[in-house]
Design a protein around this motif. Structure first.
Motif, short mmCIF file in Angstrom:
data_model
loop_
_atom_site.label_atom_id
_atom_site.label_comp_id
_atom_site.label_asym_id
_atom_site.label_seq_id
_atom_site.Cartn_x
_atom_site.Cartn_y
_atom_site.Cartn_z
N ALA A 527 36.67 -28.63 -10.19
CA ALA A 527 37.18 -27.95 -9.00
C ALA A 527 37.53 -26.49 -9.32
CB ALA A 527 38.40 -28.68 -8.46
N VAL A 528 38.15 -26.25 -10.49
CA VAL A 528 38.51 -24.89 -10.88
C VAL A 528 37.25 -24.04 -11.08
CG1 VAL A 528 39.52 -23.48 -12.72
CG2 VAL A 528 40.71 -25.52 -11.91
N TYR A 529 36.25 -24.63 -11.73
CA TYR A 529 35.00 -23.92 -11.99
C TYR A 529 34.31 -23.55 -10.68
CZ TYR A 529 30.24 -23.03 -13.63
OH TYR A 529 29.01 -22.46 -13.88
N ILE A 530 34.17 -24.51 -9.78
CA ILE A 530 33.51 -24.24 -8.50
C ILE A 530 34.32 -23.25 -7.68
CG2 ILE A 530 32.82 -25.29 -6.30
CD1 ILE A 530 32.12 -27.83 -7.83
N GLY A 531 35.65 -23.40 -7.71
CA GLY A 531 36.51 -22.48 -6.97
C GLY A 531 36.37 -21.05 -7.46
N HIS A 532 36.31 -20.86 -8.77
CA HIS A 532 36.16 -19.50 -9.32
C HIS A 532 34.78 -18.93 -9.01
CE1 HIS A 532 35.75 -16.31 -12.40
NE2 HIS A 532 37.07 -16.20 -12.27
N LYS A 533 33.75 -19.78 -9.11
CA LYS A 533 32.40 -19.33 -8.77
C LYS A 533 32.33 -18.89 -7.30
CE LYS A 533 29.33 -19.67 -12.19
NZ LYS A 533 28.49 -18.53 -12.59
N SER A 534 32.96 -19.66 -6.44
CA SER A 534 32.94 -19.36 -5.01
C SER A 534 33.72 -18.08 -4.71
CB SER A 534 33.53 -20.53 -4.21
OG SER A 534 32.78 -21.71 -4.44
N TYR A 535 34.87 -17.92 -5.39
CA TYR A 535 35.71 -16.74 -5.15
C TYR A 535 35.01 -15.47 -5.60
CZ TYR A 535 39.69 -13.55 -5.43
OH TYR A 535 40.53 -12.47 -5.28
N THR A 536 34.37 -15.52 -6.76
CA THR A 536 33.67 -14.34 -7.28
C THR A 536 32.28 -14.16 -6.69
OG1 THR A 536 32.83 -15.63 -9.17
CG2 THR A 536 34.92 -14.46 -9.47
N GLY A 537 31.74 -15.25 -6.11
CA GLY A 537 30.40 -15.18 -5.53
C GLY A 537 29.30 -15.08 -6.56
N ASN A 538 29.61 -15.44 -7.79
CA ASN A 538 28.64 -15.31 -8.88
C ASN A 538 27.87 -16.62 -9.06
OD1 ASN A 538 27.23 -14.44 -11.13
ND2 ASN A 538 28.92 -14.86 -12.54
N TRP A 539 26.95 -16.89 -8.14
CA TRP A 539 26.14 -18.11 -8.23
C TRP A 539 24.72 -17.82 -8.72
CZ3 TRP A 539 28.18 -22.80 -7.99
CH2 TRP A 539 29.40 -22.97 -7.32
N LYS A 540 24.44 -16.55 -9.05
CA LYS A 540 23.09 -16.19 -9.46
C LYS A 540 22.72 -16.78 -10.81
CE LYS A 540 22.98 -11.84 -6.87
NZ LYS A 540 22.82 -10.36 -6.96
N SER A 541 23.69 -16.87 -11.71
CA SER A 541 23.43 -17.43 -13.03
C SER A 541 24.66 -18.20 -13.50
CB SER A 541 23.09 -16.32 -14.04
OG SER A 541 24.19 -15.45 -14.19
N PHE A 542 24.42 -19.23 -14.29
CA PHE A 542 25.51 -20.06 -14.79
C PHE A 542 25.93 -19.65 -16.20
CE2 PHE A 542 23.56 -22.59 -11.48
CZ PHE A 542 24.67 -23.01 -10.76
N VAL A 543 25.14 -18.81 -16.84
CA VAL A 543 25.52 -18.21 -18.13
C VAL A 543 25.05 -16.76 -18.13
CG1 VAL A 543 25.49 -20.35 -19.48
CG2 VAL A 543 23.38 -19.01 -19.22
N ILE A 544 25.74 -15.94 -18.89
CA ILE A 544 25.35 -14.54 -19.02
C ILE A 544 24.05 -14.47 -19.82
CG2 ILE A 544 26.03 -12.28 -19.92
CD1 ILE A 544 28.94 -13.22 -19.69
N PRO A 545 23.04 -13.74 -19.37
CA PRO A 545 21.81 -13.61 -20.15
C PRO A 545 22.11 -13.07 -21.54
CG PRO A 545 21.53 -12.70 -17.95
CD PRO A 545 22.98 -12.99 -18.09
N LEU A 546 21.43 -13.59 -22.55
CA LEU A 546 21.67 -13.17 -23.92
C LEU A 546 21.47 -11.67 -24.10
CD1 LEU A 546 19.97 -16.08 -25.91
CD2 LEU A 546 22.41 -15.74 -25.49
N SER A 547 20.49 -11.13 -23.38
CA SER A 547 20.22 -9.69 -23.49
C SER A 547 21.31 -8.84 -22.85
CB SER A 547 18.87 -9.36 -22.84
OG SER A 547 18.88 -9.76 -21.47
N GLY A 548 22.12 -9.46 -22.00
CA GLY A 548 23.17 -8.71 -21.31
C GLY A 548 24.55 -8.87 -21.90
#
Length: 588
Positions: A527-548
């Protein structure tokens, strides 16, 4: 008439102003103690710490967060002796002294295997966390590293669970202190002792990180000596010495009633619960990276984890398994941290007759010291994690408040408020309430260990992806990248094992209550994970790309070539030392 009376008669207002001014300045015009204490609680701004006004607006939000976490105004007061003692004995608490009684009821063989697996996992975890913390000594340490190398939402989930675990432990341990004192004097209301210990612990943490460290240093020495004394006495008893001895014991109880309680696999999984509780907090030493005088001290202190696992856990488990049969009904009280009668230490020594009658006082004192130490660690760890969340913008900025003495005041206040929980629940419901509070973070330790190893692997993968050399790493893990893979695997197995015994409890019928008492943290974390994803709107990727992944901001060394040169000098100097010293430095 005195001079003061004459002055009052002439100009009462001026006398009042002079008196007020005297509180703030000494006779020579310097600031008084009152002024210095008052001013020490003012917020320390980053600009004052750096001495320059760095333009962070040119950075991305991701880089700015990494920069701010690396530049928090903590005071670097922790020396090598503090870190070494915190690593070896800082979290030896009720999990070892009492909690393993519940696991011993699963058989000494299962207990030994369970602790070996968990001990190996935590050794891998601490080595991973130590390398990252030496490379990036930031506020929040490994909790912040998860956000940096994996994903901010994943990191927020890890951090909040870690903070909640320590915060909930604080009131529980305060109750443990009161109940332990009640063993000697039950005439005083336990609430009085809770208040006294709450004030004591809060005062220690208001002395800053030095207050925490010096207290842990002293308390850890007492705990280590207590375990060593027990091991010596235990070996004597096993060999047939001591008063009222019935002769040589040896491995008698490993054969009768046996080493493994049936069903063996489920009994083994059952030991993971108390093993995780006993080892929980071992990573605390890595959390001190931002307040250590030298980052390399973290690397050396992390090596103490090996000795803690071998000497203070494995050796203790073997000795206790030889002295107490797993069928002893007194062990089943070990699921409550206040019942010292359930401690295998007490049971083992109580079987020696009159000598055992005196040992309860000794063990009670040791348990009180252990619980006080855990209380101290609760406030320290939770307050630093809260501060890192505030500094990174994941909580309101007030949570990131650090005063001029390097104290995260708002974090300390929040954890202190948790200490009032014993006063707001009905006295006959305290145990039940705290059972469910602990259920909120029951499996979180293993999840945090898994996340530390995964963030370490992501860091190493990012180095390779960005064509960076591992030579940039200042202080490498003793186990390297393969240790991270092993830690990841073992942490996952521990999680699966605990879920299994939660679904199918040992000696009980499956029930929703039994499952959620061990695994309520799983839906909470989701619930915390989904809530934070929803609040930040960061659903494009689930991990930061290694190159980034940002590999430069907040490095402990500003010049890689100078760092390499210094390390080479250290290696040459070490190579000139005798063999015994080189072996010592490898492990210590």
């Amino acid at each position: 008439m005195t001079d003061l009376a004459k002055d009052l008669a002439k100009d009462p207002t001026q006398v009042s102003e002079n008196f007020t001014q005297s509180l703030y300045t000494d006779e020579d015009g310097s600031r008084s103690l009152f002024t210095r204490v008052k001013d020490s609680f003012k917020r320390q701004e980053l600009v004052e710490t750096e001495g320059i006004d760095l333009d962070t607006y040119s950075m991305t939000d991701y880089q700015r967060t990494n920069y701010l976490l690396a530049k928090q105004p903590y005071q670097k007061n922790l020396s090598q002796r503090h870190l070494t003692m915190i690593a070896i004995g800082g979290t030896l608490g009720t999990g070892l002294f009492i909690g393993i009684g519940w696991s011993l009821a699963s058989g000494p063989g299962n207990l030994l295997i369970g602790f070996l697996l968990t001990g190996l996992a935590i050794f891998c975890v601490v080595q991973c966390a130590a390398e990252l913390s030496c490379q990036y000594p930031v506020s929040g340490s490994f909790a912040s590293h998860v956000s940096r190398f994996v994903d901010p939402s994943w990191g927020f989930t890890v951090t909040t669970n870690y903070c909640l675990a320590w915060s909930i432990s604080f009131p529980s341990e305060l109750i443990g202190c009161a109940m332990t004192i009640g063993y000697w004097d039950s005439s005083v209301n336990p609430v009085v002792w809770v208040i006294i210990f709450w004030l004591f612990i809060m005062a220690l943490n208001l002395f800053g990180v030095r207050g925490f460290a010096e207290t842990e240093y002293v308390l850890s020495i007492f705990k280590i000596l207590a375990i060593i004394i027990f091991l010596i006495i235990g070996v004597v008893l096993i060999c047939g010495g001591g008063p009222n001895s019935n002769g040589y014991i040896g491995t008698k109880y490993w054969h009768d009633p046996g080493s493994f309680k049936a069903p063996v696999f489920k009994s083994l999984c059952n030991t993971f619960v108390s093993a995780a509780f006993s080892f929980g907090g071992t990573e605390l030493v890595v959390l001190t990276a931002a307040e250590s005088r030298k980052v390399e001290s973290i690397s050396r202190a992390a090596k103490g984890t090996f000795w803690r696992v071998i000497v203070f856990y494995v050796s203790t488990v073997v000795v206790i398994g030889c002295l107490v049969p797993y069928t002893d009904e007194r062990l089943l009280g070990g699921d409550t941290s206040e019942d010292i009668a359930a401690s295998p230490f007490v049971i083992a020594l109580a079987n020696t007759g009159k000598f055992g009658e005196r040992v309860s006082n000794f063990m009670n004192a040791v348990i009180l010291i252990a619980v006080l130490s855990v209380c101290n660690s609760c406030v320290y760890a939770a307050s630093r994690v809260i501060q890192s969340l505030g500094a990174s913008g994941q909580l309101p900025s007030i949570c990131g408040y650090v005063d001029r003495k390097g104290r995260p005041l708002f974090g300390i206040l929040v954890v202190g408020l948790f200490g009032f929980l014993p006063f707001i629940v009905a006295s006959n419901k305290v145990s039940e309430v705290f059972d469910w509070l602990f259920a909120l973070c029951s499996i979180s330790s293993m999840f945090i260990w898994f996340s530390i190893c995964y963030s370490y692997l992501r860091y190493r993968w990012a180095l390779k992806k960005q064509n960076r050399s591992a030579d940039e790493i200042a202080y490498k893990s003793m186990l390297g990248i393969w240790g991270a893979y092993l830690g990841l695997l073992l942490s996952a197995l521990l999680i699966v094992g605990e879920i299994y015994v939660s679904l199918f409890p040992l000696g009980e019928s499956p029930s929703a209550e039994a499952f959620f008492k061990y695994c309520l943290s799983i839906p909470i974390m989701i619930a915390v994970y989904i809530g934070h994803k929803s609040y930040t709107g960061n659903w494009k990727s689930f991990v930061i790309p290694l190159s980034g992944i940002d590999l430069d901001t907040g490095l402990s060394h500003s010049d890689v070539e100078i760092m390499k040169h210094e390390l080479e000098i250290q290696r040459v100097k070490l190579a000139s030392k005798p063999l015994y010293y080189r072996i010592f430095r490898f492990w210590c």
